[in-house]
Scaffold this active site. Structure first.
Site, mmCIF file in Angstrom:
data_model
loop_
_atom_site.group_PDB
_atom_site.id
_atom_site.type_symbol
_atom_site.label_atom_id
_atom_site.label_comp_id
_atom_site.label_asym_id
_atom_site.label_seq_id
_atom_site.Cartn_x
_atom_site.Cartn_y
_atom_site.Cartn_z
ATOM 1 N N ASN A 9 0.871 -1.174 0.000
ATOM 2 C CA ASN A 9 0.000 0.000 0.000
ATOM 3 C C ASN A 9 0.908 1.225 0.000
ATOM 4 O OD1 ASN A 9 -1.802 2.041 0.527
ATOM 5 N ND2 ASN A 9 -2.369 1.331 2.578
ATOM 6 N N TRP A 10 1.062 1.814 -1.169
ATOM 7 C CA TRP A 10 1.989 2.950 -1.293
ATOM 8 C C TRP A 10 1.453 4.207 -0.609
ATOM 9 C CZ3 TRP A 10 4.061 3.080 -7.080
ATOM 10 C CH2 TRP A 10 4.770 1.895 -7.338
ATOM 11 N N LYS A 11 0.175 4.230 -0.281
ATOM 12 C CA LYS A 11 -0.473 5.414 0.289
ATOM 13 C C LYS A 11 -0.209 6.627 -0.608
ATOM 14 C CE LYS A 11 -0.313 3.224 4.753
ATOM 15 N NZ LYS A 11 -0.281 3.345 6.213
ATOM 16 N N HIS A 97 -9.604 1.131 4.543
ATOM 17 C CA HIS A 97 -8.364 1.333 5.291
ATOM 18 C C HIS A 97 -8.643 2.287 6.458
ATOM 19 C CE1 HIS A 97 -4.347 2.600 6.373
ATOM 20 N NE2 HIS A 97 -3.918 1.492 5.797
ATOM 21 N N GLU A 99 -7.092 4.724 7.592
ATOM 22 C CA GLU A 99 -6.884 6.150 7.300
ATOM 23 C C GLU A 99 -8.103 6.737 6.586
ATOM 24 O OE1 GLU A 99 -3.069 5.575 5.417
ATOM 25 O OE2 GLU A 99 -2.283 4.979 7.372
ATOM 26 N N GLU A 169 -5.739 -4.994 10.322
ATOM 27 C CA GLU A 169 -4.705 -3.996 10.583
ATOM 28 C C GLU A 169 -5.022 -3.274 11.892
ATOM 29 O OE1 GLU A 169 -2.578 -2.742 6.728
ATOM 30 O OE2 GLU A 169 -4.384 -1.547 6.882
ATOM 31 N N GLY A 175 2.113 2.222 10.824
ATOM 32 C CA GLY A 175 3.056 3.333 10.700
ATOM 33 C C GLY A 175 3.714 3.728 12.004
ATOM 34 N N SER A 215 3.105 -2.126 10.474
ATOM 35 C CA SER A 215 4.552 -2.180 10.753
ATOM 36 C C SER A 215 5.159 -3.547 10.444
ATOM 37 C CB SER A 215 4.850 -1.770 12.203
ATOM 38 O OG SER A 215 4.461 -0.419 12.407
ATOM 39 N N GLY A 236 2.646 -1.173 4.318
ATOM 40 C CA GLY A 236 2.671 0.253 4.014
ATOM 41 C C GLY A 236 4.093 0.732 3.764
ATOM 42 N N GLY A 237 4.696 1.327 4.777
ATOM 43 C CA GLY A 237 6.020 1.944 4.635
ATOM 44 C C GLY A 237 7.045 1.057 3.948
HETATM 45 P P1 PGA Z 1 2.568 0.232 7.708
HETATM 46 O O1 PGA Z 1 1.112 0.449 7.082
HETATM 47 O O2 PGA Z 1 3.122 -1.048 7.148
HETATM 48 O O3 PGA Z 1 3.355 1.448 7.274
HETATM 49 O O4 PGA Z 1 2.391 0.162 9.191
HETATM 50 C C1 PGA Z 1 0.271 -0.650 6.820
HETATM 51 C C2 PGA Z 1 -1.009 -0.153 6.194
HETATM 52 O O5 PGA Z 1 -1.487 0.919 6.583
HETATM 53 O O6 PGA Z 1 -1.563 -0.793 5.297
#
Ligand code: PGA
Length: 252
Positions: A9-11, A97, A99, A169, A175, A215, A236-237
């Site tokens: 997930n590049w966000k 998600h 967010e 999640e 994050g 994470s 994500g990251g």
């Molecule tokens: P993260 O994000 O790996 O940066 O914690 C995961 C996600 O939000 O899908």
């Protein structure tokens, strides 16, 4: 057979050319190192989707979006429909998600509508659920996840549900560098699989892919993926770094 999947997930990251370079590097890696039945999905921003979809040629590697609108078309300035996503060559979309739930007020009802629209247009849905820290500390995390799934996803017919995967999640792990322990992940994944069993039966529960996200990185992926009910990750990251991301896939 339950699919083993790592989705990145590049966000809201990566300018166009940086994203294309990353996608190209990942594609080359999986041409040289075949996925052998595992699936990898790059969920990019909308601006990359069409070009990334065309350059991904490695077997098992595909692209996805991070959101879609709940309407099919029309006067919704700034929005992107599931049909438009599908027309880029993308195969899937992340729905719900945390967010999106937190910053854009997306409710269970809206997410159910988005999911239906995505499925109507032939996209696979990666449906996210998970509790915030206060809910875990208040010991209501199972209830929270149950409600998210019942209201957002379990409204689907069995046929539609079979085109969805679930991503657990925990919001406190996204994050933050804090990962759920393998035991915490397994406990919730088993709980989710049991909910699927209650709603759709044992066959469907066995077939449903449930990803862990929060994470997840190369150094902890193997111990998370070793759990019987963890079928991969939503990253994500660490999905923005080619080596790190490919090593997470290797851990699967
Ligand atoms: P993260 O994000 O790996 O940066 O914690 C995961 C996600 O939000 O899908």
């Amino acid at each position: 057979m339950r699919k083993k999947i790592v989705a990145g997930n590049w966000k809201m990251n990566m300018k166009l050319n940086d994203g294309l370079t990353l996608a190209e590097d990942i594609n080359s890696h999986f041409i040289t190192n075949p996925l052998n039945g595992r699936k990898v999905i790059l969920c990019t921003p909308f601006i990359h989707l069409s070009l990334v979809s065309k350059l991904l040629t490695a077997e098992g590697l595909s692209s996805g979006a991070q959101n879609c609108n709940d309407h099919s078309s029309g006067a919704f300035t700034g929005e992107v429909s599931a049909a438009m996503i599908k027309s880029t060559g993308a195969g899937s979309v992340i729905i719900g998600h945390s967010e999106r739930r937190t910053y854009y007020g997306e409710t269970d009802g809206l997410l159910a509508a988005k999911t239906a629209e995505a499925l109507r247009n032939g996209l696979m849905v990666i449906f996210c659920c998970g509790e915030v820290l206060a809910e875990r500390e208040g010991k209501i995390h199972f209830e929270v996840v149950r409600r998210q799934l019942e209201n957002g996803l379990f409204v689907l017919s069995p046929e539609d549900f079979s085109k969805c995967i679930i991503a657990y999640e925990p919001v406190w792990a996204i994050g933050t560098g804090v990962t759920a322990s393998p035991a915490q992940a397994q406990e919730m994944h088993a709980f989710i699989r049991n909910l699927v069993r209650e709603k759709y039966g044992t066959g469907m529960a066995d077939e449903t892919t449930i990803l862990y996200g929060g994470s997840c990185k190369a150094s902890n992926a193997a111990e998370l993926f070793a759990n019987p009910d963890v079928d991969g990750g939503l990253i994500g990251g660490a999905s923005l770094l080619k080596e790190e991301f490919c090593n997470i896939v290797k851990a699967l």
